[in-house]
Design an enzyme around this catalytic site. Structure first.
Site, PDB file in Angstrom:
ATOM      1  N   ASP A  14      71.221  11.889 -77.898  1.00 38.98           N
ATOM      2  CA  ASP A  14      70.623  10.294 -77.889  1.00 38.98           C
ATOM      3  C   ASP A  14      71.040   9.677 -76.511  1.00 38.98           C
ATOM      4  O   ASP A  14      72.356   9.061 -76.492  1.00 38.98           O
ATOM      5  CB  ASP A  14      70.969   9.922 -79.138  1.00 38.98           C
ATOM      6  CG  ASP A  14      70.558   8.321 -78.905  1.00 38.98           C
ATOM      7  OD1 ASP A  14      69.704   7.984 -78.371  1.00 38.98           O
ATOM      8  OD2 ASP A  14      71.213   7.517 -79.821  1.00 38.98           O
ATOM      9  N   LYS A  75      68.357   3.367 -68.018  1.00 37.46           N
ATOM     10  CA  LYS A  75      67.121   3.909 -68.820  1.00 37.46           C
ATOM     11  C   LYS A  75      66.135   2.752 -68.991  1.00 37.46           C
ATOM     12  O   LYS A  75      64.850   3.036 -69.144  1.00 37.46           O
ATOM     13  CB  LYS A  75      67.706   3.956 -70.487  1.00 37.46           C
ATOM     14  CG  LYS A  75      66.319   4.510 -71.523  1.00 37.46           C
ATOM     15  CD  LYS A  75      66.950   4.510 -72.747  1.00 37.46           C
ATOM     16  CE  LYS A  75      66.131   5.233 -73.635  1.00 37.46           C
ATOM     17  NZ  LYS A  75      66.580   5.486 -75.041  1.00 37.46           N
ATOM     18  N   GLU A 184      62.875   9.068 -80.639  1.00 39.59           N
ATOM     19  CA  GLU A 184      63.972   8.512 -81.395  1.00 39.59           C
ATOM     20  C   GLU A 184      63.719   8.132 -82.945  1.00 39.59           C
ATOM     21  O   GLU A 184      64.618   8.602 -83.837  1.00 39.59           O
ATOM     22  CB  GLU A 184      64.627   7.343 -80.791  1.00 39.59           C
ATOM     23  CG  GLU A 184      65.425   7.570 -79.342  1.00 39.59           C
ATOM     24  CD  GLU A 184      65.448   6.341 -78.294  1.00 39.59           C
ATOM     25  OE1 GLU A 184      65.261   5.421 -78.850  1.00 39.59           O
ATOM     26  OE2 GLU A 184      65.904   6.811 -77.231  1.00 39.59           O
ATOM     27  N   ASP A 213      63.758   0.916 -85.448  1.00 37.98           N
ATOM     28  CA  ASP A 213      64.785   1.311 -84.664  1.00 37.98           C
ATOM     29  C   ASP A 213      64.671   0.228 -83.501  1.00 37.98           C
ATOM     30  O   ASP A 213      63.844   0.254 -82.376  1.00 37.98           O
ATOM     31  CB  ASP A 213      64.158   2.629 -83.738  1.00 37.98           C
ATOM     32  CG  ASP A 213      65.563   3.244 -82.965  1.00 37.98           C
ATOM     33  OD1 ASP A 213      66.420   2.529 -82.880  1.00 37.98           O
ATOM     34  OD2 ASP A 213      65.272   4.535 -82.530  1.00 37.98           O
TER      35      ASP A 213
END
Length: 627
Positions: A14, A75, A184, A213
């Protein structure tokens, strides 16, 4: 799990905005792999100093004194344009420098600037992400005692084609074979599905599960149907630029305003002050998840001025209420896309650290009329857990996961522009992947001998309002009246959600496989190979520095043991006063030398030679101690 030639099949990673996590299927279950500090998550942070490169917790620990060279939130940059409004907003709050790649052959691609060993270096977001992935790989290899080459890497469900490709490139640079890119929330749904044992006992129960999420930098909502071991994604929605970092930024901005109001000084351009303020804001956010209020108290924040303020939960919620509402609107959009009512949702699963925020949980409960929220899966580990589970399925290992089938969807519509700059959709959003769809197009003008196809992703009617992935040109066919020349355009999305396009001119049968030229400045094969070579250089530097630190620690440890023995009041070997005096002087000189030397200027061999010399002098005394 069987090991073949000392190599482990596939791990799950992850790669988070603020924290990353790695897991593996072993002993017929998923194991979360701890880092070198024993923690199960690792900060997604890289720092450069005068002597070495630091990754993870070591990078975070020195961030306040070296903010301009401590890189985080990579990211948020990966696969994006430098001109993106969100990127421009972020740059104002980041202590490190981000520039446009224009002039470097990477127009409109963000490049991160840092000083390493007194040299200015420019890094792509892929390189920084690769450094983090490489660190996660090393944790896995140390834990498993074997070589790790294959990995599944997770990405936000709403990551576009450019971001997915860039993430895969990062994995390649890190020395990993990325066997699959999965979403994810889908990975989290797999973790939930195994946890509730829906895949067992013939799986008679069907559940509609909404996975909420909300991580450090991205937000995804997925509606998943779990039945008879099949985990089928019904719809996805989200925002690749919304998360805990944004909540922190609101607090930072508020504190900057308050400091300016109280002291008439603007600290928005001072990296060290902002870094300390950001750290304090993040801690305050975490505390507010369990307490009604907390204090932000920083000594000598700027020009010797202390800063103190109280942040109540109500104040924090007011600062971020528009972002919280945006989260709820995204949930409604996901339900709408799946053509499902709120009452049809059986479970709401919370994933991501920011899902712990009480106001968000309350708003979700209100949205679903008081339904209890599912917290059975660990919000920080669920994604890596699911990735490792999927890795086990692909590897064909384990028994508990047999029969589980994952069916994912594409998050955005894909198509091409037609006359009038209209968006012609070839693959609609929420189409099950992998998928392959064709569309026939004809020439719009007489005597056309070449056609340019522009490939877009998005939901807007006007093509230019969507995200341009790239373009390609098909030429060389004979002129003909408009409408006579036809083209069969094929959009093919693989299991990673990555798009490949081909086109065929139907009259001549001339067919070409098209490689999209990414307008975000995607790394070329040559650039990736160059960066891999540089990564090996960094790895060698890291290993060299590690050996130097170990040699220094060995010297310090030996000197301390002799010093402790000489000054101990307990039982110790008998030596003459002259020898004792000489040993004390030698140890004191060693400590003075250690204090005076720098890791930048002293080599491993110098520390080793110093240790050998010390051992020669202390040999008799040390042997009596058993050293």
């Amino acid at each position: 799990m069987a090991i073949k030639g000392g190599e482990w099949p596939v791990i799950g990673i992850d790669l988070g905005t603020t924290y990353s996590c790695v897991a593996v299927w072993r002993h017929d279950r998923v194991e979360i792999i701890p880092n070198d500090q024993g923690n199960r998550t690792t900060p997604s942070c890289v720092a450069f100093t005068d002597s070495d490169r630091l990754i993870g917790e070591a990078a975070v620990n020195q961030a306040t004194k070296n903010p301009a060279n401590t890189i985080f939130d990579a990211k948020r940059l990966i696969g994006r344009r430098f001109s993106d409004d969100n990127i421009q907003d972020d740059i104002k709050l980041w202590p490190f420098k981000v520039i446009d790649g224009i002039g470097s052959g990477k127009d409109d691609k963000p490049l991160i600037v840092a000083n390493y060993k007194d040299e200015e270096k420019k890094f792509t977001p892929e390189e920084i992400s690769a450094m983090i992935l490489s660190k996660m790989k090393s944790f896995a290899e140390a834990y498993l005692g074997g070589t790790v080459k294959n990995a599944i890497i997770t990405v936000p469900a709403y990551f576009n084609d450019s971001q997915r490709r860039a993430t895969k490139d990062a994995g390649t640079i890190a020395g990993l074979n990325v066997v699959r890119i999965i979403n994810e929330p889908t990975a989290a749904a797999m973790a939930y599905g195994l946890d509730t044992k829906i895949n067992q006992n013939n799986g008679n129960n069907k559940k509609n599960v909404l996975v909420f999420d909300l991580g450090g930098g991205t937000f995804d909502v997925s509606l998943v149907a779990i039945e008879k071991g099949e985990i089928k994604v019904q719809a996805v929605s989200g925002d690749t630029h919304l998360g805990g970092v944004d909540f922190d930024n609101r607090v930072v901005t508020e504190c900057v305003k308050e400091f300016k109001k109280k002291h008439k000084k603007d600290i928005s351009k001072h990296p060290k002050a902002l870094r300390r303020l950001r750290n304090a804001s993040e801690r305050a956010k975490r505390v507010l998840s369990s307490s009604p209020q907390t204090d932000i108290d920083i000594d000598c924040l700027y020009e010797g001025i202390d800063f103190s303020t109280t942040i109540t939960r109500a104040r924090f919620e007011k600062l971020n209420m528009d972002l919280f509402r945006k989260c709820m609107d995204t949930v409604d959009q996901c339900l709408l896309d799946a053509d499902m009512e709120r009452c049809d949702v059986d479970d709401v699963v919370l994933v991501g650290g920011s899902s712990r925020i009480p106001k968000i949980q309350q708003m979700l409960q209100d949205l679903f009329q008081g339904k209890d929220l599912c917290k059975s899966v660990h919000p920080d580990e669920a994604v890596a857990y699911g990735a490792a589970l999927h890795a086990a399925i692909l590897s064909g290992v384990g028994s508990s996961n047999k029969g589980i089938v994952l069916v994912d969807v594409t998050p955005l519509s894909l198509g091409t522009s037609v006359v009038g700059d209209l968006m012609s959709i070839i693959i609609p959003r929420n189409t099950t992947i992998p998928t392959k769809m064709n569309q026939i197009y004809v020439t719009a003008f007489d005597n056309t001998t070449s056609v340019v196809f522009e490939v877009y992703e998005g939901e807007r009617t006007i093509a230019q309002d969507n995200n341009l992935l790239g373009e390609f040109k098909l030429s060389g066919f004979p002129p003909a009246p408009k409408g006579c020349t036809k083209f069969d355009v094929c959009f093919d999305i693989d299991v990673d959600g990555i798009l490949n396009v081909s086109a065929e001119e139907t009259v001549t049968g001339d067919r070409k496989q098209i490689t999209i030229i990414n307008h975000h400045g995607r790394l070329s094969k040559e650039e990736i190979e160059r960066i891999i070579e540089e990564a090996e250089m960094y790895k060698a530097d890291d290993e060299k520095h590690k050996k130097m630190v170990q040699a220094k620690m060995a010297l310090e440890d030996y000197a301390n043991k002799i010093w402790d023995a000489l000054h101990s009041t307990g039982k110790k070997p008998k030596i003459s006063s002259i020898v004792k005096k000489k040993l004390k002087e030698t140890i004191d000189e060693t400590f003075v030398w250690l204090e005076g030397v720098s890791s930048n200027t002293c080599s491993t061999s110098e520390f080793e030679e110093k240790l050998d010399d010390l051992k020669d002098i202390c040999e008799d005394f040390a042997s009596k101690l058993g050293l």
